[in-house]
Design an enzyme around this catalytic site. Structure first.
Site, mmCIF file in Angstrom:
data_model
loop_
_atom_site.group_PDB
_atom_site.id
_atom_site.type_symbol
_atom_site.label_atom_id
_atom_site.label_comp_id
_atom_site.label_asym_id
_atom_site.label_seq_id
_atom_site.Cartn_x
_atom_site.Cartn_y
_atom_site.Cartn_z
ATOM 1 N N ASP A 9 56.449 117.944 86.538
ATOM 2 C CA ASP A 9 56.042 117.008 87.575
ATOM 3 C C ASP A 9 57.157 117.045 88.632
ATOM 4 O O ASP A 9 58.291 117.422 88.316
ATOM 5 C CB ASP A 9 55.905 115.618 86.959
ATOM 6 N N ASP A 11 57.764 114.403 91.647
ATOM 7 C CA ASP A 11 58.332 113.094 92.013
ATOM 8 C C ASP A 11 58.803 112.356 90.758
ATOM 9 O O ASP A 11 58.002 112.067 89.867
ATOM 10 C CB ASP A 11 57.280 112.240 92.728
HETATM 11 C C1 BG6 Z 1 52.843 111.671 92.814
HETATM 12 C C2 BG6 Z 1 53.584 110.360 92.957
HETATM 13 O O1 BG6 Z 1 53.726 112.676 92.496
HETATM 14 O O2 BG6 Z 1 52.186 111.998 94.035
HETATM 15 C C3 BG6 Z 1 52.625 109.271 93.415
HETATM 16 O O3 BG6 Z 1 54.145 109.994 91.715
HETATM 17 C C4 BG6 Z 1 51.934 109.704 94.711
HETATM 18 O O4 BG6 Z 1 53.316 108.060 93.603
HETATM 19 C C5 BG6 Z 1 51.235 111.044 94.501
HETATM 20 O O5 BG6 Z 1 50.981 108.720 95.114
HETATM 21 C C6 BG6 Z 1 50.570 111.569 95.760
HETATM 22 O O6 BG6 Z 1 51.568 111.892 96.694
HETATM 23 P P1 BG6 Z 1 51.321 112.362 98.180
HETATM 24 O O7 BG6 Z 1 52.643 112.950 98.573
HETATM 25 O O8 BG6 Z 1 50.213 113.375 98.168
HETATM 26 O O9 BG6 Z 1 50.934 111.148 98.968
HETATM 27 MG MG MG Z 2 56.251 111.636 88.688
#
Ligand code: BG6
Ligand code: MG
Length: 212
Positions: A9, A11
């Site tokens: 993963d 984030d």
């Molecule tokens: C995930 C995060 O990796 O990505 C979430 O943990 C986030 O919090 C999701 O909503 C979508 O991210 P993005 O960058 O497409 O808005």
């Molecule tokens: Mg994550």
């Protein structure tokens, strides 16, 4: 070696973007007069952008049309991307980079399995733009974690079967997604408390003990 590849993963695992997500959602919530705090922000971990918006709108006193929801999500994302520009290779911890290098040196394939549509932008900000063998992210899936799609696609891109892959996740939804894909899962941070993972890591470098 127990696995042929590791799917990370992004984030909360490779780097920390939580606070930027929080600030951007908070600005949107404030504008709409919606209560939002760090505890609610925690529920957004691993969840897609539109599903995150729905969680925030649980406390909204009005209704938004589909078009207004898309505009709200775009408003949040524009602000989020502005904040992401503050990230530099200094936001990649030496422990994470050294562990990734050590896993690669053992012959493991390294992939990303993230719900984020900003994956490639974030990786380039922290100096990992060309690092991973394959990337499966929010731009190639139709169903968000806990659905296994993002990890099944990641394994397919790496040319591996689910049993050959170990997933590393900081979100309960991500651990559920990995297990639903038939993969082993290593939990770090927040996800260690869900009690579902194959391994609980107390540090990123513990991964080196999980793969053999
Ligand atoms: C995930 C995060 O990796 O990505 C979430 O943990 C986030 O919090 C999701 O909503 C979508 O991210 P993005 O960058 O497409 O808005
Ligand atoms: Mg994550």
């Amino acid at each position: 070696m127990k696995y042929k590849g590791v799917i990370f993963d992004l984030d909360g695992v490779i780097c920390s973007t939580d606070h930027y997500h929080y600030l951007a959602w908070k600005a949107l919530a404030d504008r709409l007069g919606i209560y939002f705090d760090e505890t609610i922000n925690n529920r957004l971990r691993g969840v897609s952008r539109m599903a995150s918006l729905e969680i925030i709108l649980e406390r909204y006193n009005g209704t938004l049309s589909e078009e207004e929801k898309l505009a709200a999500a775009e408003e949040k994302n524009n602000l989020y991307r502005e904040l992401l520009k503050e990230m530099t290779p200094a936001d990649l911890s030496p422990e994470v980079k050294n562990t990734l290098d050590a896993l690669r040196a053992k012959g493991l394939l390294l992939g990303i399995g993230s719900s984020s549509k900003n994956t490639k932008f974030i990786l380039s900000r922290i100096g990992l733009g060309d690092y991973f063998d394959k990337i499966s992210d929010g731009t190639n899936i139709t169903r968000s974690k806990p659905d296994p799609e993002v990890f099944l696609k990641g394994a397919e891109y790496l040319g591996l079967g689910p049993k050959d892959c170990l997933v590393v996740e900081d979100a309960k939804a991500g651990i559920e997604a990995a297990l639903a894909a038939g993969m082993d899962a290593a939990a770090i941070g927040d996800a260690t408390s869900c009690g579902l993972a194959t391994y609980n890591l107390s540090a990123f470098s513990d991964l080196l003990n999980c793969v053999e």
